[in-house]
Design a protein around this motif. Structure first.
Motif, PDB file in Angstrom:
ATOM      1  N   ASN A 224       0.844  -1.203   0.000  1.00 41.23           N
ATOM      2  CA  ASN A 224       0.000   0.000   0.000  1.00 41.23           C
ATOM      3  C   ASN A 224       0.878   1.251   0.000  1.00 41.23           C
ATOM      4  O   ASN A 224       0.851   2.072   0.917  1.00 41.23           O
ATOM      5  CB  ASN A 224      -0.931  -0.011   1.217  1.00 41.23           C
ATOM      6  N   ASN A 225       1.677   1.386  -1.069  1.00 46.72           N
ATOM      7  CA  ASN A 225       2.617   2.500  -1.156  1.00 46.72           C
ATOM      8  C   ASN A 225       2.102   3.582  -2.102  1.00 46.72           C
ATOM      9  O   ASN A 225       0.986   3.498  -2.634  1.00 46.72           O
ATOM     10  CB  ASN A 225       3.998   1.993  -1.582  1.00 46.72           C
ATOM     11  N   SER A 226       2.929   4.583  -2.343  1.00 47.23           N
ATOM     12  CA  SER A 226       2.482   5.722  -3.150  1.00 47.23           C
ATOM     13  C   SER A 226       2.226   5.330  -4.602  1.00 47.23           C
ATOM     14  O   SER A 226       1.327   5.880  -5.249  1.00 47.23           O
ATOM     15  CB  SER A 226       3.529   6.842  -3.085  1.00 47.23           C
ATOM     16  N   ALA A 311       4.301  -2.668  -5.186  1.00 44.14           N
ATOM     17  CA  ALA A 311       2.897  -2.253  -5.179  1.00 44.14           C
ATOM     18  C   ALA A 311       1.955  -3.352  -5.654  1.00 44.14           C
ATOM     19  O   ALA A 311       0.765  -3.344  -5.324  1.00 44.14           O
ATOM     20  CB  ALA A 311       2.724  -1.009  -6.052  1.00 44.14           C
ATOM     21  N   ALA A 312       2.461  -4.295  -6.420  1.00 46.23           N
ATOM     22  CA  ALA A 312       1.612  -5.335  -7.009  1.00 46.23           C
ATOM     23  C   ALA A 312       1.404  -6.489  -6.039  1.00 46.23           C
ATOM     24  O   ALA A 312       2.302  -6.863  -5.291  1.00 46.23           O
ATOM     25  CB  ALA A 312       2.228  -5.841  -8.309  1.00 46.23           C
ATOM     26  N   ASP A 313       0.214  -7.062  -6.084  1.00 51.25           N
ATOM     27  CA  ASP A 313      -0.065  -8.283  -5.324  1.00 51.25           C
ATOM     28  C   ASP A 313       0.364  -9.516  -6.107  1.00 51.25           C
ATOM     29  O   ASP A 313       0.786 -10.521  -5.534  1.00 51.25           O
ATOM     30  CB  ASP A 313      -1.567  -8.372  -5.015  1.00 51.25           C
ATOM     31  N   ILE A 314       0.230  -9.431  -7.441  1.00 52.59           N
ATOM     32  CA  ILE A 314       0.589 -10.537  -8.329  1.00 52.59           C
ATOM     33  C   ILE A 314       1.311  -9.955  -9.536  1.00 52.59           C
ATOM     34  O   ILE A 314       0.873  -8.943 -10.105  1.00 52.59           O
ATOM     35  CB  ILE A 314      -0.662 -11.310  -8.803  1.00 52.59           C
ATOM     36  N   HIS A 315       2.397 -10.586  -9.932  1.00 54.37           N
ATOM     37  CA  HIS A 315       3.090 -10.198 -11.162  1.00 54.37           C
ATOM     38  C   HIS A 315       2.835 -11.241 -12.243  1.00 54.37           C
ATOM     39  O   HIS A 315       2.707 -12.435 -11.954  1.00 54.37           O
ATOM     40  CB  HIS A 315       4.595 -10.067 -10.919  1.00 54.37           C
TER      41      HIS A 315
END
Length: 427
Positions: A224-226, A311-315
């Motif tokens: 949960n970043n910018s 930032a990604a949950d899944i790549h």
């Protein structure tokens, strides 16, 4: 580097720093690392142009010139760069030929210079970088290494970018010739090393030299970043990211089709980060499909790489079936360093499968199967504990196998041994 001999090293590579992705990034980092270790490193390199397929503004129109970059002397060589929405195989071949032709200016000086290189490293692709190192070995008796980042000719044929005519058969013959003639052949995965052996490189002179990740700069972070907030993705939603080159061999239509199948599920957001010859077409198709939560972003500054990946949950690591084990997506190393799970389009027995499924770092689905890809995204997206567990295994894999210093120290020792053996032979 106490008590370690210093080498004079020449690297020949069309792609080089300051390119920040793929072959240019890895070759530039290798040269910089070797220079920091005290070796004298020169490089014959093209103009920075990838993945945008446009020469960087600060390099336009400057022609042949010498520059110092991170302790490396770089002999910049002008060449054509394909333009337009798509880059054909013929356009790439013309670019590579123009680079090889213009680089003769530097080779004319190098071949008969009083100073002699202890080892030459030719980066493939393009295949033509092997021509002059072969001649240099004949004239100056210096060993050379052919480092294969991908089997360009094989991939182009499988992907239909070339047809097996007389010219293509000539390319195959030349590739096999250089693989047999190189003092050593190195490549980045075991399967690619085996492919080199099938093409004529002896197993006892083939090196495994993997690509690496910057595990000190890229570390697991709070998602949960910018970067995530700028996309408008809440902590409870699932951000699915593809970050890398956007070209034919990636086959990113399957990503758009999967996003289309999931467009009614408001939890899932997709982002494609990068540039390339196929981006314009994909953006137009995404508009036609009406994908409300799919975003395209340009290649991000290197300073934001860790934040972006985190930032990604899944790549997603997307690759066509035809490109399996002929190219290894460079994006994977940094995904693993960021401690994030990945879903790849790969079949059992490929290097991608081995890294993700066998390593517990992710999931693989059949290449080109958008329904299977969508199902895998839903399943992993709904299972936060599984994502966390796979991400932890990904980071552990990166720390064990992808440390830059460890990989390049091994490569350095091989170069020292090769130069030493060559010296003994000459004596």
């Amino acid at each position: 580097m106490p008590n370690t001999p210093h080498l004079r090293i020449l690297i020949v590579s069309l792609n080089f720093a300051p390119e920040e992705t793929a072959t240019g990034m890895y070759t530039g980092e290798m040269a910089k690392w070797l220079a920091k270790r005290g070796h004298h490193v020169d490089a014959i390199a093209g103009l920075p142009h990838y993945p945008e397929w446009k020469v960087r503004p600060d390099y336009k129109g400057k022609g042949l010139r010498k520059e110092a970059l991170d302790g490396v002397t770089v002999f910049r060589t002008p060449h054509t760069v394909p333009s337009g929405s798509g880059v054909s195989a013929k356009q790439r071949i013309l670019m590579e030929l123009s680079f090889s032709f213009c680089s003769l200016y530097w080779w004319a000086r190098i071949l008969f210079s009083r100073k002699r290189y202890d080892v030459v490293i030719a980066i493939c692709p393009p295949l033509q970088t092997a021509v002059m190192p072969t001649l240099y070995r004949f004239i100056r008796r210096a060993p050379w290494v052919l480092h294969v980042q991908d089997f360009q000719v094989d991939a182009a044929l499988r992907l239909g970018m070339l047809t097996l005519g007389k010219f293509d058969r000539l390319l195959f013959a030349l590739e096999n010739f250089f693989l047999r003639r190189a003092t050593r052949v190195s490549s980045i995965t075991p399967s690619m090393c085996r492919r080199a052996n099938e093409k004529g490189a002896d197993t006892d002179r083939t090196w495994l030299s993997p690509n690496w990740a910057d595990i000190t700069q890229i570390t697991p972070t709070d998602p949960n970043n910018s970067f995530r907030k700028e996309l408008g993705v809440s902590p409870n939603d699932v951000l699915v990211m593809y970050a890398g080159a956007i070209a034919t061999k990636q086959g990113l239509d399957v990503l758009l089709d999967a996003a289309h199948e999931m467009k009614d599920d408001g939890r899932f957001h997709f982002v494609i980060v990068g540039n390339g010859s196929d981006r314009e077409r994909l953006e137009a198709r995404a508009t036609e499909l009406g994908l409300p939560r799919l975003h395209f972003l340009d290649l991000q500054p290197r300073a934001r790489l860790g934040e972006m990946l985190g930032a990604a949950d899944i790549h997603l690591v997307i690759q066509k079936r035809e490109a399996a084990d002929l190219v290894m997506p460079s994006k994977l190393t940094n995904i693993l360093a960021a401690g994030r799970p990945a879903i790849a389009t790969a079949e059992k027995g490929t290097a991608l499968w081995d890294a993700l499924e066998d390593g517990g770092c992710g999931v693989c689905t059949p290449p080109g199967d958008s329904e299977a890809l969508a199902d895998a995204v839903r399943t992993l997206g709904d299972d936060a504990p599984a994502r966390l567990a796979k991400g932890q295994k990904a980071r552990a894999y990166a720390e064990t196998h992808l440390d830059q210093d460890r990989i390049l120290q091994t490569f350095e020792q091989k170069l020292l041994g090769l130069a030493g053996k060559a010296s003994n032979t000459r004596t």
